[in-house]
Design an enzyme around this catalytic site. Structure first.
Site, PDB file in Angstrom:
ATOM      1  N   GLU A 276      -5.940  -2.699 -19.714  1.00 47.41           N
ATOM      2  CA  GLU A 276      -5.632  -2.588 -18.295  1.00 47.41           C
ATOM      3  C   GLU A 276      -6.606  -3.475 -17.517  1.00 47.41           C
ATOM      4  OE1 GLU A 276      -4.581   1.240 -17.013  1.00 47.41           O
ATOM      5  OE2 GLU A 276      -4.655   0.748 -14.882  1.00 47.41           O
TER       6      GLU A 276
ATOM      7  N   GLU B 202      -4.902   8.771  -9.228  1.00 47.18           N
ATOM      8  CA  GLU B 202      -3.820   7.886  -9.679  1.00 47.18           C
ATOM      9  C   GLU B 202      -3.009   8.516 -10.820  1.00 47.18           C
ATOM     10  OE1 GLU B 202      -5.799   4.099 -10.424  1.00 47.18           O
ATOM     11  OE2 GLU B 202      -5.575   3.578  -8.315  1.00 47.18           O
TER      12      GLU B 202
ATOM     13  N   GLU C  13     -10.153  -8.304 -11.520  1.00 44.33           N
ATOM     14  CA  GLU C  13      -8.826  -7.832 -11.094  1.00 44.33           C
ATOM     15  C   GLU C  13      -8.429  -8.409  -9.734  1.00 44.33           C
ATOM     16  OE1 GLU C  13      -8.543  -3.562 -10.904  1.00 44.33           O
ATOM     17  OE2 GLU C  13      -6.559  -3.605  -9.986  1.00 44.33           O
TER      18      GLU C  13
ATOM     19  N   ASP D  17     -11.544  -0.211  -3.629  1.00 45.14           N
ATOM     20  CA  ASP D  17     -11.272  -0.477  -5.045  1.00 45.14           C
ATOM     21  C   ASP D  17     -11.656  -1.903  -5.441  1.00 45.14           C
ATOM     22  OD1 ASP D  17     -10.410  -0.356  -7.589  1.00 45.14           O
ATOM     23  OD2 ASP D  17      -8.273  -0.285  -7.152  1.00 45.14           O
TER      24      ASP D  17
ATOM     25  N   LYS E  89     -17.697   3.787  -7.580  1.00 46.33           N
ATOM     26  CA  LYS E  89     -17.432   2.353  -7.439  1.00 46.33           C
ATOM     27  C   LYS E  89     -18.306   1.776  -6.331  1.00 46.33           C
ATOM     28  CE  LYS E  89     -12.765   2.080  -9.294  1.00 46.33           C
ATOM     29  NZ  LYS E  89     -11.396   1.562  -9.180  1.00 46.33           N
TER      30      LYS E  89
HETATM   31  C1  GCV Z   1      -7.897   2.096 -14.718  1.00 38.57           C
HETATM   32  C2  GCV Z   1      -7.578   0.348  -9.789  1.00 38.57           C
HETATM   33  C3  GCV Z   1      -6.885  -0.431 -10.857  1.00 38.57           C
HETATM   34  C4  GCV Z   1      -6.376   0.480 -11.954  1.00 38.57           C
HETATM   35  C5  GCV Z   1      -7.575   1.276 -12.491  1.00 38.57           C
HETATM   36  C6  GCV Z   1      -8.181   2.054 -11.337  1.00 38.57           C
HETATM   37  C7  GCV Z   1      -9.400   2.844 -11.754  1.00 38.57           C
HETATM   38  O1  GCV Z   1      -6.666   1.124  -9.073  1.00 38.57           O
HETATM   39  O2  GCV Z   1      -5.845  -1.171 -10.287  1.00 38.57           O
HETATM   40  O3  GCV Z   1      -5.796  -0.298 -12.950  1.00 38.57           O
HETATM   41  O4  GCV Z   1      -7.179   2.143 -13.523  1.00 38.57           O
HETATM   42  O5  GCV Z   1      -8.581   1.157 -10.344  1.00 38.57           O
HETATM   43  O6  GCV Z   1     -10.487   2.374 -11.495  1.00 38.57           O
HETATM   44  O7  GCV Z   1      -9.267   3.917 -12.316  1.00 38.57           O
END
Ligand code: GCV
Length: 719
Positions: free
Chosen positions: A183, A307, A409, A381, A376
């Site tokens: 991912e 999520e 990302e 994000d 984070k």
């Molecule tokens: C692993 C963001 C990313 C997701 C990720 C999420 C997270 O939303 O797009 O892919 O999922 O962060 O940190 O859990």
């Protein structure tokens, strides 16, 4: 014999540079260019003595067998006696107890578990260059530092150097699925070959451990936080055990992601309620079994109630109740729960920015000592630029670690050169004003301001099966920089860039200046052509590749409109007291400065303010004009990076040159794409003309909106 050696040496040093495909990372060990330094290395490598025997010292020996011939043209010689033929001593404080006085012993002990001391030790009239740690892994860290200083020409055998990491858990988080997709991975597939484990050991596992140890990374979570419970089955424990055994000599502990609903999925229970006795028993048994396979297992990393991931909220329990249940299972073994603060829900009618604080601040003081909350760097994000997360400084009795994203990302994925260290440095140095007036994020995370005992810095890995590990050669610099900052969050990005550049491209000062310049400009450039002035979350839907300021539909908090809020009157997210009030979650000093659109640093302007298109900026121009100028400036910066790189043609390895040159070509196109798409879109709303001095966007908005990328990496492909 001597003649033969000279011949070999000449041959090695006169060979044309073999093309470099990046596999060796920063452990390429080039011939030492400075002749004095080379003969010094030669002398030292000719008599190495270890005061003990263990797998970590064997790893050091192997590393030197690899490094010495490349650096000096000769194989190293390991002495069997510690005096006559010996030049270098390696050992732990206890092993070297006879040679250090009491005071030195105390000094070394104070360097802690992973620290090291290196310098000259005089014994019976002879000087031995000595590397000593409190544990073998400290010796390993010192050894890598020593090799680095020899290569970069900074080594001085008369100087004493002492180092100890400021953060305990320096952990990579792999978002690797068991089917080997990754991912948000842009460098191929997962390097964990679960299917062929435990029988087959890919040599990459060892090279991975070497690379991490060389920059002080001491933990790895192998699996995606969007977890699969299967990783906790006996079959998979046996596979993970093999990796843990390989990593152990390099001082690296294995963590696994724990899916909260595992008791149901692999335990046959009807519930995963953390207060249910059967659930508690399930985790205890699972964890005990884990430690039978991996006696130094690090613990669990958990994404819960975020999520779509399961969590304690399903049972009306709190994050603390969920985390503590796992912590109790791990505590007898010395394990740790890393519980993520990345929680938000579209069902809650509240700015996503605020949701982590709303959930975690009331739980302050309720988590066990072996729980650390992984936060984070920003509240949304991993955006190209975010103000620091308001949880830093908002809790007093909860261990907080910081999570950075090494994989790019939102920052150009693997087609763009973006050196992330300046962004991390910006966050780490941010003043939180809490708990003390001078507190910073770094001071909270390393415990010096917060007083917390358990400390952590996590980096979401950018590693995959690509030959060069990270897809883009400069992705390696981000892996390297993460390790260095996790060791010492007060290091500066320029120094880190310089270290990495020397190890990757050699010592030439002109090359160094150019490459460092490109790296240090790259993050600001990317922010400027993607999300200037505090804009955020305006990238393509789902794969997050390229611009998508028009993205709408589905969950509101996954659309671009939710974040930029552009309308006929203006643009930006009002998070002040007239808007979502997210600013309230910061210290009063920050609230005061940032709630005023005149005082807030312009880089955060639209993050916190919704302003009219004609708002007058510090430059005297309107906001609309400045948005245009920024996007255009970003493109110019990308072009400058490319033209500086082109001037390195012939001065560096041709394979390295061509790889980066091609990717910078893509980066310039992508920068233009971002500028054109965003400006055309925002113009369709602002209805203002572009400033005359900027390049006018090519194409029309409909063209940019029609672009599709079904093969974009980083998500399970669907086409
Ligand atoms: C692993 C963001 C990313 C997701 C990720 C999420 C997270 O939303 O797009 O892919 O999922 O962060 O940190 O859990």
């Amino acid at each position: 014999m001597k003649k033969y050696l000279i011949l070999v040496l000449l041959l090695i040093f006169s060979l044309p540079n073999f093309a470099k495909d990046g596999y060796e990372l920063w452990l390429d060990y080039r011939p030492i260019e400075n002749s004095i330094m080379r003969s010094e290395a030669d002398r030292l490598f000719s008599g190495i003595f270890f005061f003990g025997k263990n797998p970590t010292y064997e790893a050091i020996q192997k590393e030197l067998q690899l490094a010495a011939p490349k650096m000096t043209g000769k194989a190293p010689i390991f002495s069997t006696e510690r005096l006559n033929q010996t030049q270098v001593w390696l050992g732990t404080r206890e092993e070297l107890a006879q040679v250090f006085g009491l005071q030195d012993q105390v000094t070394i002990r104070n360097l802690g578990e992973d620290g090291y001391w290196m310098g000259p030790v005089v014994f019976q009239g002879k000087t031995y260059f000595t590397i000593v740690g409190n544990r073998p892994v400290g010796v390993l860290y010192g050894f890598f530092d020593w090799l680095k200083s020899l290569q970069s020409g900074s080594f001085d055998s008369n100087k004493v150097k002492m180092e100890s990491p400021k953060i305990q858990l320096r952990i990579l988080n792999h978002w690797d699925n068991l089917d080997r997709t990754v991912e948000r991975g842009y460098a191929g597939f997962s390097i964990w070959d679960w299917h062929r484990l435990p029988g087959y050991i890919d040599p990459r596992y060892i090279d991975y451990a070497r690379a991490n140890a060389s920059i002080g990374i001491n933990a790895v979570s192998l699996t995606n936080v969007n977890a699969n419970a299967r990783i906790l089955t006996t079959d998979f424990m046996k596979k993970a055990k093999v990796l843990a055994d390989i990593f152990r000599p390099y001082g690296i502990k294995v963590f696994l992601t724990a899916r909260f609903s595992a008791p149901i999925e692999i335990g046959g229970l009807k519930t995963a309620d953390p207060l249910d006795p059967e659930v508690i028993a399930f985790w205890k048994k699972k964890t005990d079994e884990m430690y039978q396979h991996i006696p130094d297992f690090g613990g669990y990393l958990v994404k819960a109630n975020s999520e779509g991931q399961p969590g304690p909220h399903e049972y009306q329990r709190t994050h603390a109740e969920g985390a503590n249940m796992l912590a109790d299972a791990l505590a007898p073994h010395g394990g740790v729960v890393i519980w993520r603060a990345f929680v938000y829900s579209h069902e809650i009618d509240e700015d996503r920015h605020k949701q982590a604080n709303l959930e975690f601040v009331p739980l302050d003081g309720k988590f066990r000592e072996n729980v650390i909350i992984q936060v984070k760097n920003g509240a949304i994000d991993f955006q190209p630029r975010e103000p620091f997360h308001p949880l830093f400084g908002a809790v007093k009795q909860t261990n907080l670690g910081v999570e950075f994203q090494i994989t790019q990302e939102y920052l150009g994925q693997a087609t763009q050169l973006v050196y992330l260290s300046p962004m991390w440095e910006e966050v780490l140095r941010s003043k939180t004003f809490r708990p003390t007036p001078n507190s910073t994020v770094a001071g909270i995370v390393d415990g010096s301001d917060s007083g917390q005992k358990l400390t952590l810095m996590a980096g979401v890995s950018n590693i995959g099966t690509d030959r060069n590990w990270t897809g883009h050669l400069f992705g390696q610099a981000n892996w390297y920089a993460f390790g260095r900052l996790a060791w010492d969050p007060y290091l500066n990005s320029e120094q880190i860039a310089e270290e990495w550049t020397k190890l990757t491209f050699g010592q030439n000062p002109e090359n160094l200046t150019k490459i460092k310049g490109i790296m240090l400009d790259s993050h600001e450039a990317a922010v400027t052509y993607m999300t200037p002035l505090g804009l955020h979350h305006i990238m393509g839907w789902d794969h997050h590749y390229g611009p998508g300021p028009w993205v709408t539909g589905g969950r509101a908090d996954w659309t671009a409109l939710y974040y930029h809020r552009a309308d006929s009157l203006g643009i930006g997210f009002d998070r002040t007291f007239t808007g979502s009030k997210a600013l309230e979650q910061y210290a009063p000093e920050i609230i005061q400065a940032w709630s005023d659109s005149e005082q807030i640093p312009e880089k955060y302007l639209l993050w916190f303010h919704h302003l009219p298109w004609d708002y007058t900026m510090k430059s005297g121009k309107t906001l609309w004009e400045e948005i245009g100028l920024h996007y255009d400036q970003g493109v110019k910066s990308a072009r400058k990076m490319k033209s500086t790189w082109e001037s390195l043609n012939g001065a560096i390895d041709p394979e390295q040159f061509s790889h980066v040159s091609q990717l910078l070509g893509i980066q310039v196109q992508e920068a233009e794409w971002w500028r054109n798409a965003c400006l055309l879109y925002f113009q369709s709303i602002s209805k203002r003309p572009f400033p005359s001095e900027i390049e006018q966007p090519e194409g029309d908005l409909e063209y940019y909106k029609s672009l599709r990328f079904p093969t974009a990496p980083g998500i399970r492909p669907r086409w």
